[in-house]
Design a protein around this motif. Sequence first.
Motif, PDB file in Angstrom:
ATOM      1  N   UNK A  99       0.828  -1.200   0.000  1.00 55.30           N
ATOM      2  CA  UNK A  99       0.000   0.000   0.000  1.00 55.30           C
ATOM      3  C   UNK A  99       0.868   1.258   0.000  1.00 55.30           C
ATOM      4  N   UNK A 100       0.277   2.354  -0.429  1.00 60.36           N
ATOM      5  CA  UNK A 100       0.982   3.628  -0.437  1.00 60.36           C
ATOM      6  C   UNK A 100       1.463   3.971   0.967  1.00 60.36           C
ATOM      7  N   UNK A 101       2.722   4.423   1.066  1.00 59.25           N
ATOM      8  CA  UNK A 101       3.289   4.805   2.345  1.00 59.25           C
ATOM      9  C   UNK A 101       4.145   3.742   2.990  1.00 59.25           C
ATOM     10  N   UNK A 102       4.029   2.489   2.524  1.00 61.91           N
ATOM     11  CA  UNK A 102       4.858   1.420   3.064  1.00 61.91           C
ATOM     12  C   UNK A 102       6.289   1.543   2.596  1.00 61.91           C
ATOM     13  N   UNK A 103       7.169   0.741   3.195  1.00 63.82           N
ATOM     14  CA  UNK A 103       8.584   0.833   2.864  1.00 63.82           C
ATOM     15  C   UNK A 103       8.878   0.573   1.408  1.00 63.82           C
ATOM     16  N   UNK A 104       8.248  -0.453   0.840  1.00 64.32           N
ATOM     17  CA  UNK A 104       8.458  -0.761  -0.578  1.00 64.32           C
ATOM     18  C   UNK A 104       7.953   0.366  -1.453  1.00 64.32           C
ATOM     19  N   UNK A 105       6.854   0.972  -1.054  1.00 56.46           N
ATOM     20  CA  UNK A 105       6.276   2.087  -1.808  1.00 56.46           C
ATOM     21  C   UNK A 105       7.216   3.286  -1.806  1.00 56.46           C
ATOM     22  N   UNK A 106       7.834   3.567  -0.675  1.00 56.90           N
ATOM     23  CA  UNK A 106       8.763   4.702  -0.580  1.00 56.90           C
ATOM     24  C   UNK A 106       9.944   4.498  -1.526  1.00 56.90           C
ATOM     25  N   UNK A 107      10.493   3.286  -1.529  1.00 55.37           N
ATOM     26  CA  UNK A 107      11.617   2.974  -2.411  1.00 55.37           C
ATOM     27  C   UNK A 107      11.193   3.087  -3.871  1.00 55.37           C
ATOM     28  N   UNK A 108      10.032   2.499  -4.195  1.00 66.96           N
ATOM     29  CA  UNK A 108       9.537   2.525  -5.567  1.00 66.96           C
ATOM     30  C   UNK A 108       9.300   3.928  -6.078  1.00 66.96           C
ATOM     31  N   UNK A 109       8.721   4.773  -5.257  1.00 69.35           N
ATOM     32  CA  UNK A 109       8.421   6.146  -5.689  1.00 69.35           C
ATOM     33  C   UNK A 109       9.694   6.969  -5.855  1.00 69.35           C
ATOM     34  N   UNK A 110      10.688   6.691  -5.045  1.00 69.59           N
ATOM     35  CA  UNK A 110      11.972   7.378  -5.211  1.00 69.59           C
ATOM     36  C   UNK A 110      12.577   7.041  -6.565  1.00 69.59           C
ATOM     37  N   UNK A 111      12.541   5.761  -6.922  1.00 73.43           N
ATOM     38  CA  UNK A 111      13.059   5.316  -8.226  1.00 73.43           C
ATOM     39  C   UNK A 111      12.218   5.877  -9.365  1.00 73.43           C
ATOM     40  N   UNK A 112      10.901   5.821  -9.215  1.00 74.40           N
ATOM     41  CA  UNK A 112      10.002   6.284 -10.268  1.00 74.40           C
ATOM     42  C   UNK A 112      10.175   7.775 -10.537  1.00 74.40           C
ATOM     43  N   UNK A 113      10.320   8.553  -9.489  1.00 70.92           N
ATOM     44  CA  UNK A 113      10.496   9.995  -9.648  1.00 70.92           C
ATOM     45  C   UNK A 113      11.794  10.303 -10.393  1.00 70.92           C
ATOM     46  N   UNK A 114      12.855   9.601 -10.028  1.00 75.50           N
ATOM     47  CA  UNK A 114      14.138   9.831 -10.693  1.00 75.50           C
ATOM     48  C   UNK A 114      14.075   9.439 -12.166  1.00 75.50           C
ATOM     49  N   UNK A 115      13.530   8.259 -12.446  1.00 77.18           N
ATOM     50  CA  UNK A 115      13.487   7.814 -13.839  1.00 77.18           C
ATOM     51  C   UNK A 115      12.546   8.646 -14.690  1.00 77.18           C
ATOM     52  N   UNK A 116      11.487   9.170 -14.109  1.00 83.88           N
ATOM     53  CA  UNK A 116      10.592  10.053 -14.865  1.00 83.88           C
ATOM     54  C   UNK A 116      11.364  11.252 -15.402  1.00 83.88           C
ATOM     55  N   UNK A 117      12.242  11.796 -14.557  1.00 83.94           N
ATOM     56  CA  UNK A 117      13.030  12.957 -14.975  1.00 83.94           C
ATOM     57  C   UNK A 117      14.102  12.577 -15.991  1.00 83.94           C
ATOM     58  N   UNK A 118      14.706  11.410 -15.804  1.00 87.40           N
ATOM     59  CA  UNK A 118      15.780  10.997 -16.695  1.00 87.40           C
ATOM     60  C   UNK A 118      15.269  10.546 -18.065  1.00 87.40           C
ATOM     61  N   UNK A 119      14.169   9.815 -18.069  1.00 89.16           N
ATOM     62  CA  UNK A 119      13.646   9.244 -19.320  1.00 89.16           C
ATOM     63  C   UNK A 119      12.724  10.197 -20.073  1.00 89.16           C
ATOM     64  N   UNK A 120      12.296  11.257 -19.397  1.00 87.65           N
ATOM     65  CA  UNK A 120      11.395  12.246 -20.006  1.00 87.65           C
ATOM     66  C   UNK A 120      10.027  11.662 -20.333  1.00 87.65           C
ATOM     67  N   UNK A 121       9.653  10.599 -19.644  1.00 89.05           N
ATOM     68  CA  UNK A 121       8.297  10.046 -19.730  1.00 89.05           C
ATOM     69  C   UNK A 121       7.846   9.748 -18.308  1.00 89.05           C
ATOM     70  N   UNK A 122       6.533   9.790 -18.047  1.00 90.35           N
ATOM     71  CA  UNK A 122       6.069   9.479 -16.690  1.00 90.35           C
ATOM     72  C   UNK A 122       6.335   8.021 -16.319  1.00 90.35           C
ATOM     73  N   UNK A 123       6.789   7.806 -15.107  1.00 85.38           N
ATOM     74  CA  UNK A 123       6.844   6.461 -14.529  1.00 85.38           C
ATOM     75  C   UNK A 123       5.779   6.462 -13.433  1.00 85.38           C
ATOM     76  N   UNK A 124       4.686   5.796 -13.717  1.00 87.40           N
ATOM     77  CA  UNK A 124       3.488   5.864 -12.883  1.00 87.40           C
ATOM     78  C   UNK A 124       3.477   4.705 -11.894  1.00 87.40           C
TER      79      UNK A 124
END
Length: 327
Positions: free
Chosen positions: A42-67
């Motif tokens: 669920x949102x807010x869990x440890x795995x979610x925090x890690x995933x969102x950190x990665x997704x945010x970074x890759x969204x900026x690097x790849x120039x496409x949304x990582x949802x």
Amino acid sequence: MQGSFLSRACRVAGVACAMLASAGAVAADYPDRPIKLVVPQAAGGGTDVIGRLWADYLSRQLKVPVVVENRPGANGILASSYVAKQPADGYTVLVSGISYLAFNPHMYKDLPYQPARDFEGVSLLVNTPFLLVTGTQTGIRSLDELVQKAKANPDALNFASAGKGNSTHLVVEMLAKRLGMSLTHVPYNGAAAGLTSVMANQTQLMADVLNTGAVQAKAGKVVPLAVVGATRAASVPDVPTLGELGLPDFPLPGWYALVAPKGTPAQAIDRLNAETRRFFDDSAVRARLQELQLEPLPSAPDAVGQWTQRDSATWGPLIRELGLSND
């Protein structure tokens, strides 16, 4: 007639070449649309925090949304089986981990996914070190004292976990086996409830994730005995690792990885892997991982399968010996 046949053959060949060229162009342009990152929590869990950190970074690097799409439930089975059935096109990625890849195949007779059959490794992600703690009222102040007390009073010491078959359960079972201790397992509905029971002296021992356990240790509510990780932790610098205490080969119980559906093109896997390596090199990411007390695990894609096979062979016999099954 022969000329007509050759003409048709050339036209067919031309279409095939055009299709190959088109496929090559798509691969070269990858990614050209949003990528979905599935999180089995669920949102807010440890795995979610890690995933969102990665997704945010890759969204900026790849120039496409990582949802990020959260699909919690059934110990990761819902998310894992969903991703296993998605198109192998590089546009669906799963944050997985040791429980889903190495534990579940031994705990469920009819698991709807199989790691080797259904997933391609993208990269190892992070390891979550654990902290072995005891209650302040136990009188135990070191791992040696724990072993002595446990051997003098078999099954008298209770250890808490976040649930049967959870990493917090198996790591203590593995430790007890290697040190010749006989402990009594008390599963709770989540790690917070388990750690609370140790602080209240309802149970006497727990291995919780470092980020949580260290907070309570620094507050004086539990006594830290050992770090289950590769190195000492900055948050509890005086607490030795299990390696320093004579268990240098103790397996890491809390790693996470990125996987994609089996058959995902190598170009997509390689691009995601390369961006993940850059993710670990980013200063803001490094600072955030340090704050979360997570150990980065940059790797080649095939390391995911290697770690899965290794830990399946390590933890599987223990799971079977304990008679654990969620069927």
